[in-house]
Design a protein around this motif. Structure first.
Motif, short mmCIF file in Angstrom:
data_model
loop_
_atom_site.label_atom_id
_atom_site.label_comp_id
_atom_site.label_asym_id
_atom_site.label_seq_id
_atom_site.Cartn_x
_atom_site.Cartn_y
_atom_site.Cartn_z
N PRO A 171 0.45 -1.63 -0.13
CA PRO A 171 -0.19 0.32 0.33
C PRO A 171 1.16 1.12 0.27
N LEU A 172 0.81 2.07 -0.82
CA LEU A 172 1.28 3.57 -0.41
C LEU A 172 1.42 4.20 0.46
N SER A 173 0.42 3.82 1.07
CA SER A 173 -0.53 4.57 2.40
C SER A 173 1.43 4.04 3.73
N SER A 174 1.68 3.15 3.60
CA SER A 174 2.51 2.25 4.17
C SER A 174 3.83 2.71 3.77
N LEU A 175 4.33 3.71 2.68
CA LEU A 175 5.53 3.86 1.41
C LEU A 175 6.27 5.21 2.62
N SER A 176 5.46 5.30 3.72
CA SER A 176 6.12 6.78 3.95
C SER A 176 6.92 5.45 5.51
N GLY A 177 6.13 5.29 6.12
CA GLY A 177 7.41 4.78 7.12
C GLY A 177 8.60 3.94 6.40
N PHE A 178 7.87 3.21 5.45
CA PHE A 178 9.75 2.43 4.34
C PHE A 178 10.11 3.55 4.19
N LEU A 179 10.19 4.79 3.34
CA LEU A 179 11.25 5.13 3.18
C LEU A 179 11.90 6.19 3.98
N VAL A 180 11.51 6.28 5.92
CA VAL A 180 11.82 6.90 6.41
C VAL A 180 12.80 5.41 7.59
N SER A 181 12.42 4.66 7.07
CA SER A 181 12.62 3.65 7.90
C SER A 181 14.91 3.46 7.17
N LEU A 182 14.57 3.54 5.77
CA LEU A 182 15.72 3.16 5.26
C LEU A 182 16.59 4.70 5.03
N GLU B 153 -6.02 4.00 -1.45
CA GLU B 153 -6.82 3.28 -2.46
C GLU B 153 -5.90 2.94 -3.46
N VAL B 154 -3.96 3.43 -2.85
CA VAL B 154 -3.19 2.61 -4.26
C VAL B 154 -2.48 1.66 -3.85
N VAL B 155 -1.83 0.99 -4.04
CA VAL B 155 -1.58 -0.49 -4.05
C VAL B 155 -0.77 -0.27 -5.63
N LEU B 156 0.55 -0.84 -4.46
CA LEU B 156 2.13 -0.42 -5.76
C LEU B 156 2.43 -2.11 -5.45
N LYS B 157 2.84 -2.51 -7.18
CA LYS B 157 3.05 -4.00 -7.04
C LYS B 157 4.33 -4.17 -8.14
N GLY B 158 4.81 -3.30 -7.80
CA GLY B 158 6.30 -2.89 -8.75
C GLY B 158 6.78 -2.10 -10.44
N GLY B 159 7.88 -1.83 -10.35
CA GLY B 159 7.23 -0.70 -11.75
C GLY B 159 7.19 0.51 -11.92
N GLU B 160 6.69 0.64 -10.74
CA GLU B 160 6.16 2.05 -10.32
C GLU B 160 7.14 3.40 -10.33
N GLU B 161 6.77 4.32 -10.89
CA GLU B 161 7.79 5.54 -10.41
C GLU B 161 6.77 6.03 -9.64
#
Length: 89
Positions: A33-44, A71-79
């Motif tokens: 989920p795009l909603s989880s990407l923030s936390g993941f990027l912060v961990s990096l 509403e957005v789910v990332l599947k890979g390949g996105e920019e």
């Protein structure tokens, strides 16, 4: 099965904080989920203030602004771009 990769584009304050304008990121799951990407990027990129920057930023996926990250789910390949608020002066 290979892990899905996305390209994250950093602009303005996000670029300054990470020291990057672009980063290839391997997602932890094939449906992420795009909603989880923030936390993941912060961990990096811990301890650079990215969490505060992302709280006030908007996202675009494949050059389209995202209105609802839930509403957005990332599947890979996105920019995925982090669009920071621009302060006038």
């Amino acid at each position: 099965m290979s892990q899905p990769d996305i390209t994250v584009l950093y602009f303005a304050a996000a670029s300054t904080a990470t020291g990057l304008t672009e980063q290839l990121v391997t997602l932890p799951a094939s449906q992420y989920p795009l909603s989880s990407l923030s936390g993941f990027l912060v961990s990096l990129h811990p301890d650079v203030g990215l969490d505060k920057i992302l709280q006030s930023s908007q996202w675009s996926v494949n050059a389209e602004m995202v209105d609802n990250v839930e509403e957005v789910v990332l599947k890979g390949g996105e920019e995925v771009a982090v669009i920071c608020p621009v302060s006038g002066g």
